[in-house]
Scaffold this motif. Sequence first.
Motif, PDB file in Angstrom:
ATOM      1  N   GLY A   1      35.601   4.813  13.535  1.00 51.11           N
ATOM      2  CA  GLY A   1      34.462   4.157  12.920  1.00 51.11           C
ATOM      3  C   GLY A   1      33.801   5.066  11.902  1.00 51.11           C
ATOM      4  O   GLY A   1      33.408   4.632  10.810  1.00 51.11           O
ATOM      5  N   GLN A   2      33.707   6.342  12.259  1.00 50.46           N
ATOM      6  CA  GLN A   2      33.083   7.312  11.365  1.00 50.46           C
ATOM      7  C   GLN A   2      33.877   7.448  10.066  1.00 50.46           C
ATOM      8  O   GLN A   2      33.333   7.488   8.972  1.00 50.46           O
ATOM      9  CB  GLN A   2      33.024   8.660  12.070  1.00 50.46           C
ATOM     10  CG  GLN A   2      32.039   9.615  11.431  1.00 50.46           C
ATOM     11  CD  GLN A   2      32.059  10.947  12.187  1.00 50.46           C
ATOM     12  OE1 GLN A   2      32.493  11.014  13.339  1.00 50.46           O
ATOM     13  NE2 GLN A   2      31.611  11.972  11.540  1.00 50.46           N
ATOM     14  N   GLN A   3      35.215   7.434  10.231  1.00 48.08           N
ATOM     15  CA  GLN A   3      36.094   7.569   9.072  1.00 48.08           C
ATOM     16  C   GLN A   3      35.936   6.354   8.141  1.00 48.08           C
ATOM     17  O   GLN A   3      35.851   6.490   6.918  1.00 48.08           O
ATOM     18  CB  GLN A   3      37.532   7.674   9.555  1.00 48.08           C
ATOM     19  CG  GLN A   3      38.433   8.297   8.504  1.00 48.08           C
ATOM     20  CD  GLN A   3      39.849   8.396   9.044  1.00 48.08           C
ATOM     21  OE1 GLN A   3      40.064   8.404  10.255  1.00 48.08           O
ATOM     22  NE2 GLN A   3      40.800   8.472   8.150  1.00 48.08           N
ATOM     23  N   ALA A   4      35.842   5.155   8.769  1.00 49.79           N
ATOM     24  CA  ALA A   4      35.675   3.935   7.989  1.00 49.79           C
ATOM     25  C   ALA A   4      34.367   3.987   7.220  1.00 49.79           C
ATOM     26  O   ALA A   4      34.288   3.604   6.046  1.00 49.79           O
ATOM     27  CB  ALA A   4      35.707   2.727   8.913  1.00 49.79           C
ATOM     28  N   ASN A   5      33.351   4.519   7.889  1.00 49.35           N
ATOM     29  CA  ASN A   5      32.050   4.628   7.257  1.00 49.35           C
ATOM     30  C   ASN A   5      32.103   5.539   6.023  1.00 49.35           C
ATOM     31  O   ASN A   5      31.561   5.232   4.975  1.00 49.35           O
ATOM     32  CB  ASN A   5      31.086   5.203   8.299  1.00 49.35           C
ATOM     33  CG  ASN A   5      29.696   4.705   8.055  1.00 49.35           C
ATOM     34  OD1 ASN A   5      29.370   4.403   6.919  1.00 49.35           O
ATOM     35  ND2 ASN A   5      28.902   4.641   9.104  1.00 49.35           N
ATOM     36  N   GLU A   6      32.802   6.656   6.184  1.00 51.37           N
ATOM     37  CA  GLU A   6      32.967   7.602   5.070  1.00 51.37           C
ATOM     38  C   GLU A   6      33.686   6.925   3.907  1.00 51.37           C
ATOM     39  O   GLU A   6      33.341   7.101   2.747  1.00 51.37           O
ATOM     40  CB  GLU A   6      33.798   8.830   5.522  1.00 51.37           C
ATOM     41  CG  GLU A   6      33.077   9.757   6.486  1.00 51.37           C
ATOM     42  CD  GLU A   6      31.790  10.324   5.898  1.00 51.37           C
ATOM     43  OE1 GLU A   6      31.849  10.831   4.763  1.00 51.37           O
ATOM     44  OE2 GLU A   6      30.725  10.223   6.553  1.00 51.37           O
ATOM     45  N   GLU A   7      34.700   6.131   4.257  1.00 45.96           N
ATOM     46  CA  GLU A   7      35.495   5.444   3.245  1.00 45.96           C
ATOM     47  C   GLU A   7      34.618   4.451   2.476  1.00 45.96           C
ATOM     48  O   GLU A   7      34.642   4.382   1.252  1.00 45.96           O
ATOM     49  CB  GLU A   7      36.630   4.706   3.949  1.00 45.96           C
ATOM     50  CG  GLU A   7      37.869   4.582   3.112  1.00 45.96           C
ATOM     51  CD  GLU A   7      39.006   3.931   3.892  1.00 45.96           C
ATOM     52  OE1 GLU A   7      38.838   3.614   5.091  1.00 45.96           O
ATOM     53  OE2 GLU A   7      40.065   3.742   3.280  1.00 45.96           O
TER      54      GLU A   7
END
Length: 314
Positions: free
Chosen positions: A3-9
Amino acid sequence: MEGQQANEEDKFILSLPRERGWGIPDLYLFQEFWCPSILIKEVNLFQKDFEAKDSDIIVASFPKSGTTWLKALTFAIVNRQCFSSFENHPLLSSNPHELVPAVEFIYRGDVQFPTIEPRLFGTHTPFPSLSKSIMESNCKIIYISRNPFDTFVSAMSFFGKIKLEPLSTLKMEEAFEMYCNGIIEFGPWWSHMLGFWKESIAKPNRVLFLKYEDLKEDANFQVKKIAEFLGFPFTQEEENNNVIESIVKLCSFEKMKNLEVNKSGIIYQFLEKKYFFRKAEMRDWENYFSPFMREKLSKIIEEKLDGSGLSFMI
Ligand code: PPS
């Protein structure tokens, strides 16, 4: 973590320069091209995950340059041993975009990976942004380009019909200004063409650069050239049996436009198939361009393509 990675993206995407699209609400300037918002993550996945095989064939194009036609021809050429009957051919019951799916939409989950070999893929992604594995493999790329005047008119009509909410219809003057600045789905159109053009000169066995107008003028000759480039040359017997002419006829605009399968229904979940077939004429731009537009676009073409060896008859 995911989820964190998606947010960064998402944050990264939102930080990119943004413009309204012609058919897709937002375009982001991603890796130096105007990528439709709905395909940025998919282009990223394509770059990272796509595993090219040497036998793959990539049909590349700037939108509205003759993609549908080239997909049909390529499918018919490379699969002619399996589908030798032109009365019962997959192109009579499937749209060319269904037989040669766009990689961007495969990664969006709208269509499946092709199951028959050689695998045929379409793409509008510019050359420098293609997946690393394509760059490193020996797969073949065929690119179709078109006179930027006619591409503009075709794009105006197509995107006007398929535009997604909440887009308003672009006025001709607005669209023309955007086009002159390279702002259009997968634009700028000049760098799109030049990327593949330069590679076709550097590696002629790997990239074949075609023009819509040349196909219109002598489709038989171009089909023979495509078949040779792809490693599927026609035998003398096939030539004597008019196989080239049969393929050209099967993929002709008149034939395809009037097929039931192309008259209704959608592909990639939102694109109406009938809109891929409009007039298919050369120089239709003459019906729309003012002398000012003609002069302005001529100058841009001259300036952008200067010294490249690429030119278009106007
Ligand atoms: S897309 O959306 O990028 O896939 O569109 P694309 O296929 O590149 O371009 C659409 C234009 O190509 C014409 N067309 C054809 N021309 C010749 N032969 C065949 N079989 C064919 N199929 C589609 C289509 O009519 C669009 O051009 P315009 O000038 O708008 O008619």
